[in-house]
Scaffold this active site. Structure first.
Site, PDB file in Angstrom:
ATOM      1  CG  HIS A 124     -36.576  34.305   3.400  1.00 42.01           C
ATOM      2  ND1 HIS A 124     -36.148  34.292   2.092  1.00 42.01           N
ATOM      3  CD2 HIS A 124     -35.700  33.532   4.086  1.00 42.01           C
ATOM      4  CE1 HIS A 124     -35.057  33.538   1.989  1.00 42.01           C
ATOM      5  NE2 HIS A 124     -34.760  33.069   3.188  1.00 42.01           N
ATOM      6  NE  ARG A 134     -32.272  37.527   2.902  1.00 41.98           N
ATOM      7  CZ  ARG A 134     -31.844  36.274   2.900  1.00 41.98           C
ATOM      8  NH1 ARG A 134     -30.706  35.940   2.305  1.00 41.98           N
ATOM      9  NH2 ARG A 134     -32.528  35.338   3.508  1.00 41.98           N
ATOM     10  CG  HIS A 162     -27.895  35.095   5.066  1.00 37.21           C
ATOM     11  ND1 HIS A 162     -27.382  34.647   3.867  1.00 37.21           N
ATOM     12  CD2 HIS A 162     -27.691  34.092   5.959  1.00 37.21           C
ATOM     13  CE1 HIS A 162     -26.907  33.416   4.030  1.00 37.21           C
ATOM     14  NE2 HIS A 162     -27.080  33.060   5.291  1.00 37.21           N
ATOM     15  CE  LYS A 185     -21.791  29.380   3.786  1.00 38.89           C
ATOM     16  NZ  LYS A 185     -23.049  30.067   4.003  1.00 38.89           N
ATOM     17  CG  HIS A 238     -25.357  27.039   9.167  1.00 38.34           C
ATOM     18  ND1 HIS A 238     -24.986  25.910   8.487  1.00 38.34           N
ATOM     19  CD2 HIS A 238     -25.547  27.996   8.226  1.00 38.34           C
ATOM     20  CE1 HIS A 238     -24.945  26.186   7.186  1.00 38.34           C
ATOM     21  NE2 HIS A 238     -25.285  27.447   7.018  1.00 38.34           N
ATOM     22  CG  LEU A 255     -32.339  24.480   4.124  1.00 36.83           C
ATOM     23  CD1 LEU A 255     -32.292  24.682   2.618  1.00 36.83           C
ATOM     24  CD2 LEU A 255     -32.462  22.992   4.464  1.00 36.83           C
ATOM     25  CB  ALA A 278     -34.473  27.532   3.931  1.00 39.23           C
ATOM     26  CG  ASP A 338     -27.839  30.889   8.719  1.00 36.40           C
ATOM     27  OD1 ASP A 338     -27.655  31.646   7.753  1.00 36.40           O
ATOM     28  OD2 ASP A 338     -28.333  29.754   8.613  1.00 36.40           O
ATOM     29  CG  ASN A 397     -27.003  33.861   0.379  1.00 33.82           C
ATOM     30  OD1 ASN A 397     -26.723  34.828   1.080  1.00 33.82           O
ATOM     31  ND2 ASN A 397     -28.007  33.048   0.657  1.00 33.82           N
ATOM     32  CG  HIS A 455     -23.539  32.340   8.832  1.00 34.04           C
ATOM     33  ND1 HIS A 455     -23.099  31.129   8.345  1.00 34.04           N
ATOM     34  CD2 HIS A 455     -24.610  32.671   8.066  1.00 34.04           C
ATOM     35  CE1 HIS A 455     -23.858  30.752   7.339  1.00 34.04           C
ATOM     36  NE2 HIS A 455     -24.796  31.667   7.149  1.00 34.04           N
ATOM     37  CG  HIS A 480     -24.720  25.235   3.406  1.00 30.46           C
ATOM     38  ND1 HIS A 480     -25.662  26.120   3.855  1.00 30.46           N
ATOM     39  CD2 HIS A 480     -25.333  24.027   3.340  1.00 30.46           C
ATOM     40  CE1 HIS A 480     -26.820  25.477   4.032  1.00 30.46           C
ATOM     41  NE2 HIS A 480     -26.638  24.200   3.727  1.00 30.46           N
TER      42      HIS A 480
HETATM   43  C1  NCD Z   1     -30.115  31.285   4.104  1.00 31.19           C
HETATM   44  C2  NCD Z   1     -30.753  32.413   3.301  1.00 31.19           C
HETATM   45  O1  NCD Z   1     -31.973  32.580   3.363  1.00 31.19           O
HETATM   46  O2  NCD Z   1     -30.022  33.155   2.636  1.00 31.19           O
HETATM   47  N1  NCD Z   1     -31.143  30.416   4.596  1.00 31.19           N
HETATM   48  C3  NCD Z   1     -31.051  29.588   5.653  1.00 31.19           C
HETATM   49  O3  NCD Z   1     -31.984  28.824   5.887  1.00 31.19           O
HETATM   50  N2  NCD Z   1     -30.016  29.613   6.452  1.00 31.19           N
HETATM   51  C4  NCD Z   1     -29.130  30.574   3.282  1.00 31.19           C
HETATM   52  C5  NCD Z   1     -28.177  29.728   4.081  1.00 31.19           C
HETATM   53  O4  NCD Z   1     -27.313  30.224   4.762  1.00 31.19           O
HETATM   54  O5  NCD Z   1     -28.290  28.489   4.035  1.00 31.19           O
HETATM   55 ZN    ZN Z   2     -26.520  31.289   6.102  1.00 28.62          ZN
END
Ligand code: NCD
Ligand code: ZN
Length: 345
Positions: free
Chosen positions: A251, A17, A15, A99, A174, A219, A263, A247, A41, A13, A136
């Site tokens: 940011h 970007r 992210h 997802k 998660h 989150l 989040a 996860d 996402n 899992h 999720h």
């Molecule tokens: C994730 C994100 O920033 O893309 N944020 C998070 O708090 N985990 C989105 C997600 O997986 O919920």
């Molecule tokens: Zn995530």
């Protein structure tokens, strides 16, 4: 024990970007993980095979030279997702999962599924293709307290869904509560959960006591100390239904240190050393390899990575921030010490 040799881990899992930010984030994952399940996402989200292929190409182009890191792609389910979208993606061999974001549950989830009850044909097709559904697991109702959203989702949506589609492979992403752990433990075969390092490490005190800590906000939000302990117990138990999914969700500092902080916790630079640290504290270093490198691959029907990595006990201070496109990003455990590191090969 001062060092441990394990198969190269996978992150189920992640992210990443896009663009310059992705190039800055990617190296931390590619250094230690063999493969990662890339979350879809983006804005706009990755909803079909063509978009997944293009995103994968951008990731491969951004990889450090000589890296063998393999991105495993996923689709973002929407109300409009069709049976054909799933079939085409599955046949490609590149898209490994889809997802489910309840609409509005988290960062960039506004085009998520609004009526899960209408997704029947998609779930049937996924069952047929043996394509896992990553969930999720939070309801988005305003009336439901944010600390209860996972439990309510499991009771009202996930438990019935798992029974209605008995051949569907399901990953509760998660896991953040003792309820989620208990649900997976009693569920039928084909149900598993990913566990992040931050849900093993932090409780809500780490967000709310001694000044608000936006870099610990994600989150699903981290919960009570009792929940944290249940998660650590599950991860370190050797139960094959639990495996690593960081996860890691970077940011920029400006989006975290403001009113309405985003989040997401950027854990990629420290995830494996901190997992090792927590397994050591639990007296379970002998189970670290199963959790990081074997259980997830087995669930997804993939062979484990062939390469080995060596983790050694060597305290290092985590940088206070790191480059992130034209901004900076604050990693998990910034300015603090981690007890383990990846030995350079
Ligand atoms: C994730 C994100 O920033 O893309 N944020 C998070 O708090 N985990 C989105 C997600 O997986 O919920
Ligand atoms: Zn995530």
């Amino acid at each position: 024990m001062t060092q441990i040799t394990i198969r190269r881990p996978d992150d189920f899992h992640l992210h990443l970007r896009d663009g310059a930010r992705m190039r800055d984030a990617l190296g931390f994952s590619a250094r230690v993980f063999g493969r990662a399940m890339i979350m879809p996402n983006l804005r706009p989200p990755v909803t079909r095979l063509g978009e997944a292929l293009e995103y994968r190409k951008r990731i491969l182009e951004a990889l450090p030279e000589a890296s063998n890191f393999a991105p495993l792609m996923s689709l973002y389910l929407r109300d409009e997702t069709s049976v054909e979208d799933i079939r085409e993606a599955s046949e490609s061999g590149v898209v490994m999962a889809a997802k489910l974001y309840p609409a509005g549950a988290t960062t960039n989830s506004s085009s998520g599924v609004t009526e899960i009850g209408k997704m029947g044909p998609v779930f049937e097709e996924m069952s047929e293709c043996r394509m896992p559904l990553m969930v999720h697991a939070e309801v988005t109702d305003q009336e439901v307290d944010i600390f209860e959203r996972e439990r309510v989702f499991i009771e009202t949506i996930l438990a019935p869904l798992v029974e209605e589609y008995p051949a569907l492979k399901v990953v509760l992403e998660h896991a953040s509560t003792a309820d989620a752990i208990a649900f997976v433990r009693q569920a039928r075969p084909g149900v598993a959960a990913t566990i992040t390092i931050h849900h093993m490490l932090l409780s809500r005190n780490d967000i709310l006591v001694g000044g608000l800590k936006p870099h610990h906000y994600c989150l699903p939000v981290v919960k009570t100390e009792r929940d944290r302990r249940a998660i650590v117990e599950a991860a370190t138990s050797g139960d094959t239904r639990f495996f690593a999914g960081t996860d890691s969700a970077p940011h920029p500092r400006s989006a975290k240190e403001c009113s309405g902080a985003a989040a997401g916790i950027f854990s990629a630079p420290v995830a494996v050393p901190l997992y090792a640290q927590l397994f050591e504290q639990a007296g379970a270093l002998d189970r670290l390899e199963a959790f990081l490198s074997l259980n997830g691959a087995a669930f997804y029907g993939l062979p484990p990575n062939e390469e080995m990595i060596v983790l050694e006990k060597f305290p290092l201070e985590v940088p206070v921030d790191l480059p992130f496109g034209d901004e900076r990003v604050v990693p998990l455990w910034a300015g603090r010490e981690v007890q383990w590191r990846l030995r350079a090969i």
